[in-house]
Motif scaffolding. Structure first.
Motif, PDB file in Angstrom:
ATOM      1  N   VAL A 188     -10.038  14.678  -3.521  1.00  0.00           N
ATOM      2  CA  VAL A 188      -8.872  15.215  -4.060  1.00  0.00           C
ATOM      3  C   VAL A 188      -8.441  13.688  -4.807  1.00  0.00           C
ATOM      4  O   VAL A 188      -8.500  12.676  -4.067  1.00  0.00           O
ATOM      5  CB  VAL A 188      -7.754  15.650  -3.315  1.00  0.00           C
ATOM      6  CG1 VAL A 188      -6.697  15.796  -4.282  1.00  0.00           C
ATOM      7  CG2 VAL A 188      -8.265  17.037  -2.822  1.00  0.00           C
ATOM      8  N   THR A 189      -7.964  13.704  -6.305  1.00  0.00           N
ATOM      9  CA  THR A 189      -7.463  12.514  -6.800  1.00  0.00           C
ATOM     10  C   THR A 189      -6.180  12.749  -7.488  1.00  0.00           C
ATOM     11  O   THR A 189      -5.891  13.904  -7.728  1.00  0.00           O
ATOM     12  CB  THR A 189      -8.610  11.940  -8.080  1.00  0.00           C
ATOM     13  OG1 THR A 189      -8.898  12.941  -8.700  1.00  0.00           O
ATOM     14  CG2 THR A 189      -9.682  11.630  -7.164  1.00  0.00           C
ATOM     15  N   ASN A 190      -5.543  11.713  -7.867  1.00  0.00           N
ATOM     16  CA  ASN A 190      -4.425  11.922  -8.855  1.00  0.00           C
ATOM     17  C   ASN A 190      -3.270  12.716  -8.216  1.00  0.00           C
ATOM     18  O   ASN A 190      -2.847  13.691  -9.016  1.00  0.00           O
ATOM     19  CB  ASN A 190      -4.674  12.332 -10.191  1.00  0.00           C
ATOM     20  CG  ASN A 190      -5.610  11.504 -10.738  1.00  0.00           C
ATOM     21  OD1 ASN A 190      -6.614  11.668 -10.917  1.00  0.00           O
ATOM     22  ND2 ASN A 190      -5.091  10.435 -11.479  1.00  0.00           N
ATOM     23  N   PRO A 191      -2.831  12.608  -6.940  1.00  0.00           N
ATOM     24  CA  PRO A 191      -3.130  11.446  -6.065  1.00  0.00           C
ATOM     25  C   PRO A 191      -3.951  11.826  -4.958  1.00  0.00           C
ATOM     26  O   PRO A 191      -4.302  13.244  -5.008  1.00  0.00           O
ATOM     27  CB  PRO A 191      -1.604  11.118  -5.405  1.00  0.00           C
ATOM     28  CG  PRO A 191      -0.960  12.137  -5.342  1.00  0.00           C
ATOM     29  CD  PRO A 191      -1.504  13.288  -6.794  1.00  0.00           C
ATOM     30  N   ALA A 192      -4.560  11.039  -4.418  1.00  0.00           N
ATOM     31  CA  ALA A 192      -5.588  11.358  -3.271  1.00  0.00           C
ATOM     32  C   ALA A 192      -5.006  12.027  -2.061  1.00  0.00           C
ATOM     33  O   ALA A 192      -4.703  11.419  -1.185  1.00  0.00           O
ATOM     34  CB  ALA A 192      -6.505  10.283  -2.824  1.00  0.00           C
ATOM     35  N   LEU A 193      -4.587  13.389  -2.270  1.00  0.00           N
ATOM     36  CA  LEU A 193      -3.668  13.951  -1.178  1.00  0.00           C
ATOM     37  C   LEU A 193      -4.490  13.953   0.034  1.00  0.00           C
ATOM     38  O   LEU A 193      -3.999  14.449   1.099  1.00  0.00           O
ATOM     39  CB  LEU A 193      -3.177  15.176  -1.346  1.00  0.00           C
ATOM     40  CG  LEU A 193      -2.199  15.170  -2.685  1.00  0.00           C
ATOM     41  CD1 LEU A 193      -1.569  16.489  -3.006  1.00  0.00           C
ATOM     42  CD2 LEU A 193      -0.758  14.063  -2.103  1.00  0.00           C
ATOM     43  N   LYS A 244       0.916  -1.261  -0.067  1.00  0.00           N
ATOM     44  CA  LYS A 244       0.002   0.087  -0.052  1.00  0.00           C
ATOM     45  C   LYS A 244       0.989   1.315   0.005  1.00  0.00           C
ATOM     46  O   LYS A 244       0.551   2.364  -0.907  1.00  0.00           O
ATOM     47  CB  LYS A 244      -0.730  -0.219   1.178  1.00  0.00           C
ATOM     48  CG  LYS A 244      -1.811   1.215   1.302  1.00  0.00           C
ATOM     49  CD  LYS A 244      -3.194   1.225   0.885  1.00  0.00           C
ATOM     50  CE  LYS A 244      -3.836   2.209   1.012  1.00  0.00           C
ATOM     51  NZ  LYS A 244      -4.899   2.397   0.130  1.00  0.00           N
ATOM     52  N   LEU A 245       1.907   1.535   0.853  1.00  0.00           N
ATOM     53  CA  LEU A 245       2.927   2.279   0.888  1.00  0.00           C
ATOM     54  C   LEU A 245       3.732   2.503  -0.376  1.00  0.00           C
ATOM     55  O   LEU A 245       3.624   3.624  -1.051  1.00  0.00           O
ATOM     56  CB  LEU A 245       3.759   2.270   2.104  1.00  0.00           C
ATOM     57  CG  LEU A 245       3.047   2.101   3.567  1.00  0.00           C
ATOM     58  CD1 LEU A 245       4.211   1.880   4.644  1.00  0.00           C
ATOM     59  CD2 LEU A 245       2.817   3.682   3.824  1.00  0.00           C
ATOM     60  N   ALA A 246       3.915   1.490  -0.829  1.00  0.00           N
ATOM     61  CA  ALA A 246       5.043   1.640  -1.917  1.00  0.00           C
ATOM     62  C   ALA A 246       4.225   1.800  -3.269  1.00  0.00           C
ATOM     63  O   ALA A 246       4.538   2.866  -4.074  1.00  0.00           O
ATOM     64  CB  ALA A 246       5.561   0.157  -2.194  1.00  0.00           C
ATOM     65  N   ASN A 247       3.037   1.277  -3.637  1.00  0.00           N
ATOM     66  CA  ASN A 247       2.316   1.575  -4.752  1.00  0.00           C
ATOM     67  C   ASN A 247       1.238   2.582  -4.587  1.00  0.00           C
ATOM     68  O   ASN A 247       1.170   3.565  -5.417  1.00  0.00           O
ATOM     69  CB  ASN A 247       1.769   0.354  -4.965  1.00  0.00           C
ATOM     70  CG  ASN A 247       2.407  -0.911  -5.265  1.00  0.00           C
ATOM     71  OD1 ASN A 247       3.696  -0.813  -5.705  1.00  0.00           O
ATOM     72  ND2 ASN A 247       2.084  -2.072  -5.009  1.00  0.00           N
ATOM     73  N   GLU A 262       5.244   8.137 -10.730  1.00  0.00           N
ATOM     74  CA  GLU A 262       4.410   8.024 -11.897  1.00  0.00           C
ATOM     75  C   GLU A 262       3.884   9.263 -12.490  1.00  0.00           C
ATOM     76  O   GLU A 262       3.789   9.676 -13.549  1.00  0.00           O
ATOM     77  CB  GLU A 262       3.490   6.948 -11.783  1.00  0.00           C
ATOM     78  CG  GLU A 262       2.324   6.927 -12.771  1.00  0.00           C
ATOM     79  CD  GLU A 262       2.422   6.137 -13.802  1.00  0.00           C
ATOM     80  OE1 GLU A 262       3.025   5.186 -13.785  1.00  0.00           O
ATOM     81  OE2 GLU A 262       1.587   6.395 -14.788  1.00  0.00           O
ATOM     82  N   MET A 263       3.168  10.131 -11.309  1.00  0.00           N
ATOM     83  CA  MET A 263       2.320  11.105 -11.861  1.00  0.00           C
ATOM     84  C   MET A 263       3.060  12.430 -11.760  1.00  0.00           C
ATOM     85  O   MET A 263       2.452  13.531 -12.312  1.00  0.00           O
ATOM     86  CB  MET A 263       0.992  11.513 -10.830  1.00  0.00           C
ATOM     87  CG  MET A 263       0.159  10.240 -10.684  1.00  0.00           C
ATOM     88  SD  MET A 263      -1.162  10.582  -9.549  1.00  0.00           S
ATOM     89  CE  MET A 263      -2.024   9.003  -9.613  1.00  0.00           C
ATOM     90  N   ALA A 264       4.270  12.682 -11.549  1.00  0.00           N
ATOM     91  CA  ALA A 264       4.914  13.749 -11.420  1.00  0.00           C
ATOM     92  C   ALA A 264       5.395  14.605 -12.783  1.00  0.00           C
ATOM     93  O   ALA A 264       5.533  13.704 -13.610  1.00  0.00           O
ATOM     94  CB  ALA A 264       6.259  13.453 -10.551  1.00  0.00           C
ATOM     95  N   ASP A 265       4.882  15.675 -12.753  1.00  0.00           N
ATOM     96  CA  ASP A 265       5.453  16.899 -13.748  1.00  0.00           C
ATOM     97  C   ASP A 265       6.589  17.493 -13.655  1.00  0.00           C
ATOM     98  O   ASP A 265       6.465  18.475 -12.959  1.00  0.00           O
ATOM     99  CB  ASP A 265       4.195  17.648 -14.241  1.00  0.00           C
ATOM    100  CG  ASP A 265       4.465  18.752 -15.031  1.00  0.00           C
ATOM    101  OD1 ASP A 265       5.243  18.471 -16.270  1.00  0.00           O
ATOM    102  OD2 ASP A 265       3.875  19.722 -15.181  1.00  0.00           O
ATOM    103  N   GLY A 266       7.699  16.752 -13.937  1.00  0.00           N
ATOM    104  CA  GLY A 266       8.792  17.573 -13.138  1.00  0.00           C
ATOM    105  C   GLY A 266       8.902  17.069 -11.751  1.00  0.00           C
ATOM    106  O   GLY A 266       8.666  16.039 -11.365  1.00  0.00           O
ATOM    107  N   ASP A 267       8.952  18.158 -10.864  1.00  0.00           N
ATOM    108  CA  ASP A 267       9.089  17.889  -9.235  1.00  0.00           C
ATOM    109  C   ASP A 267       7.651  18.268  -8.810  1.00  0.00           C
ATOM    110  O   ASP A 267       7.592  18.485  -7.755  1.00  0.00           O
ATOM    111  CB  ASP A 267      10.334  18.312  -8.783  1.00  0.00           C
ATOM    112  CG  ASP A 267      10.222  19.901  -8.623  1.00  0.00           C
ATOM    113  OD1 ASP A 267       9.429  20.440  -9.372  1.00  0.00           O
ATOM    114  OD2 ASP A 267      10.896  20.329  -7.803  1.00  0.00           O
ATOM    115  N   LEU A 268       6.709  18.186  -9.803  1.00  0.00           N
ATOM    116  CA  LEU A 268       5.426  18.973  -9.197  1.00  0.00           C
ATOM    117  C   LEU A 268       4.446  17.795  -9.636  1.00  0.00           C
ATOM    118  O   LEU A 268       4.610  16.933 -10.635  1.00  0.00           O
ATOM    119  CB  LEU A 268       5.045  20.196 -10.114  1.00  0.00           C
ATOM    120  CG  LEU A 268       5.761  21.376  -9.765  1.00  0.00           C
ATOM    121  CD1 LEU A 268       5.140  22.543 -10.632  1.00  0.00           C
ATOM    122  CD2 LEU A 268       5.490  21.799  -8.406  1.00  0.00           C
TER     123      LEU A 268
END
Length: 580
Positions: free
Chosen positions: A336-341, A302-305, A313-319
DNA sequence: GTCGCTTGCCAC
DNA sequence: AAACGTGGCAAGCGAC
């Protein structure tokens, strides 16, 4: 080019801009008077920061225009910049992201949103354009879409590659704006009359959140990588051990249960569909190497994935550009999604992946026990109100009065009973569930809940009054609902009108939170926003401004217009995880 | 292979 | 009389 293929009402004209004559016709049409101009976009996908804007559509109740963005971007930019009348989008935040990142800037203060309107009117229904059109305009509104899907899969087209002049694509794109314009005209009288205040709040908030999404959240990628590798290495090893020892995957609950029972473990709990329940609660009570290994594999995967790999996977540069749905929940809460912060595990490990911008610190400001305070407010209960007004810990003060024991201290073991009991009240749980969560026999739970009700009779009065109001409206208007002080409508889930007690509290907390966002933006702090988390705001603030901003946040967020004060606590640190 | 459902688990 | 609320996400698994 004009057309009206099957499924399009006869009185509607559709146009695709392909040459200068078409463009001139469009400009002439745009200059006509109309109640509202609907705008929509078609794009290569969801990631507005990394994709193509393919088509921009304009329309009103009678005409739809589809304009390819690439060849006509000048026309589109000028048209949107110049247009002074009211605009409407269906889910404006999404289209505005695409338009603005592509240099097209509609006047934001003129923007309306039919998805927001639909949610305010029917908070328990889906608010997609197709669903709304079918509900309020014409039951056949969604017919074109399935034809298009078929054609796309046959020709192997994606949203990024489907030819713009393919009729099923641009015509239905142009129809969407016509539907949006008609929806607006259908909904706007009711929204103005019944939801004016909360609608304005939602629109103001939506623009602030959009700018927040654009700025993004800074993520420490090498930290994520490091943590991922550690966790992944462990789970590979543990899974292999499981496979070698027992011959099946550790993720297969069916096999795990069978093995445990074969080894003499007695299972009693089943899932809804009758399988042996293999939840954390069940497994943690079983002394068997398999049970313990399955648990630690689940935890580390869960933590890893869900977290570290997902962030990378979702990062745009470091954002990261998480997507906020300002009306994610039927109560008006955001999701909130992508990711669920909003669902990061508490503690440092995962939250430390998020860092302040260069030269900044992270700042967090949260409403303290806002739901409990609202329960006290709505109950108008003298004792509860006093407990919040007096110094010291709320649940401790309550404990003293429930147990009539002035020596009750914060460390008293009964405090958790008080706290859980209050949450049970706020969530509307019964004594059975309450007994289970605190781990006491049901008759004790019952005795305690009775004591709680006697000590704070306002709680019952409040619940009764919510129930009466909802029931009365159910009879008169066909729907059981209540309203928050801003006018937000809260509808009872089918057969669960008791849930309205919680909805009133959660929905009002959502209103308060959104008002805080609008106020802090007006105070010039909006540009520092990083993420809203239900009752807590996360910001990234230039180091030298931190004391000033923290003071400003407290000043803006705290409120005295309820029967109990709404208090705010603030913290700062280098990483999200270092906010206490 | 994709899709949708189930199960389990993370938050406030 | 009794009823824990609101979400998102991933893996497993069966159906197509």
């Amino acid at each position: 080019m004009s057309s009206s293929p099957a499924g399009i009402p006869d009185d509607v004209s559709m146009h695709l801009v392909e040459c200068w004559d078409d463009a001139a016709d469009f400009r002439r049409w745009l200059g006509e008077r109309r109640p509202v101009l609907a705008v929509d976009t078609e794009t290569s996908g969801m990631e507005w920061w990394d994709g193509d804007l393919r088509l921009v559509q304009f329309g009103d109740a009678m005409s739809g225009w589809a304009i390819p963005f690439e060849p006509w971007k000048g026309l589109i930019r000028e048209s949107l910049k110049d247009y002074e009348g009211p605009l409407v989008f269906h889910n404006a935040k999404f289209d505005l992201h695409w338009l603005e990142t592509n240099g097209a800037f509609p006047r934001r203060h003129r923007v309306n949103d039919t998805a927001v309107m639909a949610h305010l009117v029917s908070p328990d229904q889906r608010v997609g354009l197709k669903e709304c059109s079918a509900r309020w305009l014409d039951a056949r509104a969604a017919t074109g879409q399935s034809e298009l899907k078929k054609a796309m899969s046959k020709a192997q087209w994606t949203w990024g590659t489907i030819p713009i002049d393919f009729e099923g694509y641009w015509v239905y794109a142009a129809l969407d704006v016509v539907l949006t314009a008609r929806l607006y005209e259908h909904l706007v009288p009711q929204v103005r009359a019944d939801f004016g205040r909360v609608y304005d709040l939602e629109m103001a908030c939506s623009h602030i959140l959009m700018d927040m999404e654009t700025r993004g959240v800074r993520v420490d990628l090498s930290y994520c990588q490091e943590q991922y590798e550690k966790l992944h290495a462990y789970s590979v090893e543990a899974r292999a051990w499981c496979k070698n020892t027992y011959g099946f995957e550790a993720g297969s609950n069916r096999n795990v249960a069978a093995q445990l029972m074969g080894d003499g473990v007695v299972l009693t709990k089943r899932t809804d569909r009758g399988a042996w329940s293999m939840t954390e609660e069940v497994l943690s009570g079983i002394e068997h190497p398999l049970a313990q290994t399955v648990l630690s594999i689940r935890k580390s995967e869960k933590l890893a994935n869900s977290y570290f790999a997902n962030f990378i996977e979702m990062a745009d540069g470091d954002l990261l550009h998480p997507s906020v749905r300002p009306l994610g929940a039927r109560t008006g809460r955001m999701s909130v999604t992508n990711p669920a912060l909003q669902t990061l595990p508490r503690g440092r490990l995962v939250r430390d992946a998020f860092i302040a911008r260069e030269g900044h610190l992270m700042v967090g400001a949260d409403y303290e026990q806002v739901e409990m305070r609202l329960a006290a407010h709505f109950s108008e209960d003298e004792g509860l109100i006093e407990a919040f007004k007096s110094e010291g810990d709320f649940f401790t003060v309550m404990g003293r009065s429930i147990f009539d024991d002035p020596t009750f201290e914060k460390s008293d073991p009964r405090r958790s009973l008080v706290k859980n009991g209050m949450y049970a009240k706020v969530y509307g749980s019964g004594t059975a569930r309450f007994a289970e969560t605190v781990g006491i026999p049901e008759h004790e739970a019952q005795t305690f809940m009775l004591k709680l009700d006697q000590s704070f009779p306002g709680l019952r009065t409040f619940a009764d009054s919510v129930g009466r109001t909802a029931a009365m409206r159910g009879v008169r208007e066909g729907t059981e609902y209540i309203r928050t002080p801003t006018g937000r409508r809260l509808v009872a889930p089918e057969g669960r009108s008791y849930a309205l007690v919680n909805a009133a509290i959660q929905g009002t907390a959502a209103d308060i939170f959104k008002q805080a966002i609008v106020k802090l933006d007006a105070a010039g702090l909006g540009e520092y926003l990083v993420m809203p988390v239900h009752d807590e705001l996360i910001l990234s603030v230039p180091e030298e401004l931190v004391p000033e901003v923290e003071a400003g946040l407290v000043e803006v967020m705290e409120r005295d217009d309820f029967l109990v004060p709404l208090a705010v606590d603030s913290h700062h640190g280098v990483r999200w995880g270092s906010l206490k």
